[in-house]
Design an enzyme around this catalytic site. Structure first.
Site, PDB file in Angstrom:
ATOM      1  N   ARG A  22     -16.745  93.852 -12.289  1.00  0.00           N
ATOM      2  CA  ARG A  22     -15.539  94.047 -13.096  1.00  0.00           C
ATOM      3  C   ARG A  22     -14.814  92.745 -13.437  1.00  0.00           C
ATOM      4  O   ARG A  22     -13.611  92.748 -13.683  1.00  0.00           O
ATOM      5  CB  ARG A  22     -14.566  95.006 -12.382  1.00  0.00           C
ATOM      6  CG  ARG A  22     -15.113  96.417 -12.213  1.00  0.00           C
ATOM      7  CD  ARG A  22     -15.252  97.119 -13.562  1.00  0.00           C
ATOM      8  NE  ARG A  22     -15.694  98.488 -13.404  1.00  0.00           N
ATOM      9  CZ  ARG A  22     -16.957  98.895 -13.493  1.00  0.00           C
ATOM     10  NH1 ARG A  22     -17.905  98.022 -13.763  1.00  0.00           N
ATOM     11  NH2 ARG A  22     -17.273 100.156 -13.343  1.00  0.00           N
ATOM     12  N   SER A  79     -11.123 104.772 -14.267  1.00  0.00           N
ATOM     13  CA  SER A  79     -10.980 104.575 -12.824  1.00  0.00           C
ATOM     14  C   SER A  79      -9.804 103.648 -12.531  1.00  0.00           C
ATOM     15  O   SER A  79      -9.664 102.596 -13.150  1.00  0.00           O
ATOM     16  CB  SER A  79     -12.258 103.973 -12.245  1.00  0.00           C
ATOM     17  OG  SER A  79     -13.335 104.870 -12.383  1.00  0.00           O
ATOM     18  N   GLU A  87      -8.464  98.414 -10.504  1.00  0.00           N
ATOM     19  CA  GLU A  87      -9.413  98.187 -11.593  1.00  0.00           C
ATOM     20  C   GLU A  87      -8.673  98.154 -12.927  1.00  0.00           C
ATOM     21  O   GLU A  87      -9.050  97.422 -13.837  1.00  0.00           O
ATOM     22  CB  GLU A  87     -10.480  99.286 -11.612  1.00  0.00           C
ATOM     23  CG  GLU A  87     -11.571  99.030 -12.634  1.00  0.00           C
ATOM     24  CD  GLU A  87     -12.835  99.811 -12.354  1.00  0.00           C
ATOM     25  OE1 GLU A  87     -13.388 100.362 -13.319  1.00  0.00           O
ATOM     26  OE2 GLU A  87     -13.272  99.859 -11.191  1.00  0.00           O
TER      27      GLU A  87
END
Length: 308
Positions: A167, A216, A298
């Site tokens: 990420r 998410s 996230e």
């Protein structure tokens, strides 16, 4: 006040950003700039005083803009930056092209970029965040990315230049990503479309796709995504530790952790950015108290809180 250049594309002062994020929250940006084309973007950045911050923004699918807004020029790419072309197994897509559209066009041409089909957002954000699911990541397919630097120069970066991690990637400060070249394996178009249909069905069954969310909320503690495979383990998934902490369905103001998937933060209708971020922090605290695990966000959170 710094002198802001006069570009050809729309430039709006004090533009509220709530309508541009999937969570529908966010205060005003100092300016919102939507470049007409690559040259317009280059000229604008070249003339923009160096002490003025720049924030490139995609479709706002993985973003909380705080209620006090952003002290920056927000740059949002649109038409002119959303094309997709295919040559053999190489797919070139503008940063504003939606991930789902690129996956479908690639599949039509027999190129497997199916992992992009269920990822909300645009290609620019997918590169920036090394987006992935079903065991595949942008790092696996990216050949090169084109950026416009803060001083208006065009540069091509390789995957190694971007130093992809889970990420994360390295982009020069203030740079705007404008295009990506990807390469995927060959497969029959009908098989690729069938796989994407199955992925969409699975997503709709397990995620609150009809609610106002940003995907998410927290990274998986183990540092990887759910693969979606039958043999996938869920021992250290973010949703599991949130559920075990009793935070499924937890609320703060208009914000709620989804009953359907507890790692999805949703705006039930009247949430502020402070509600959403505050609930996320409540979850992090509770998970730490119950499991000793520190969840990492996230969703990107940017901007200033609303002044009291």
């Amino acid at each position: 006040m710094a002198m802001i250049p006069s570009p050809r594309g729309p430039l709006t002062q004090g533009r509220l950003l709530d309508s541009l994020t999937w969570l529908r929250v966010g205060g005003p940006a100092d300016y919102l700039f939507q470049p007409a084309d690559l040259e317009d973007l280059q000229d604008f950045l070249r003339q923009l005083p160096s002490d003025v911050a720049v924030f490139p923004m995609g479709v706002g699918s993985n973003l909380i803009v705080r209620d006090g807004g952003l002290r920056a020029v927000v740059i949002r790419l649109g038409r002119g930056f959303n094309g997709t072309s295919i040559d053999g197994n190489r797919v070139t897509a503008g940063a504003a092209a939606l991930d789902a559209h690129v996956a479908r066009k690639a599949a039509d041409a027999g190129v497997d970029l199916t992992f992009l089909r269920t990822i909300p957002g645009s290609i620019g954000g997918a590169v920036r965040m090394n987006a992935g699911c079903y065991g595949s990541y942008m790092a696996d397919v990216l050949v090169s990315a084109t950026i416009v630097t803060r001083d208006g120069e065009v540069q091509d970066l390789t995957a190694s230049d971007l130093n992809f991690r889970y990420r994360q990637s390295n982009l020069p400060a203030g740079a705007v990503l404008v295009e990506a070249v990807m390469e995927g394996p060959s497969a029959p178009a009908d098989e690729l479309h069938a796989r994407m249909d199955a992925q969409l069905k699975k997503r709709d069954e397990t995620q609150p796709t009809k609610d106002r969310s940003a995907g998410s909320t927290f990274r998986n503690p183990a540092g990887f995504s759910s693969t979606g495979r039958a043999d996938d383990t869920h021992d250290l998934k973010a949703w599991k530790v949130i559920d075990d902490a009793g935070m499924r369905g937890a609320r703060r103001g208009g914000a709620q952790m989804s009953e359907k998937h507890p790692n999805f933060l949703i705006n039930t209708g009247d949430a502020t950015a402070a509600d959403l971020e505050g609930l996320g922090e409540d979850v992090r605290k509770k998970v730490y108290e119950t499991s000793g695990i520190t969840l990492e966000w996230e969703i990107m959170r940017v901007g200033d809180p609303l002044k009291e």
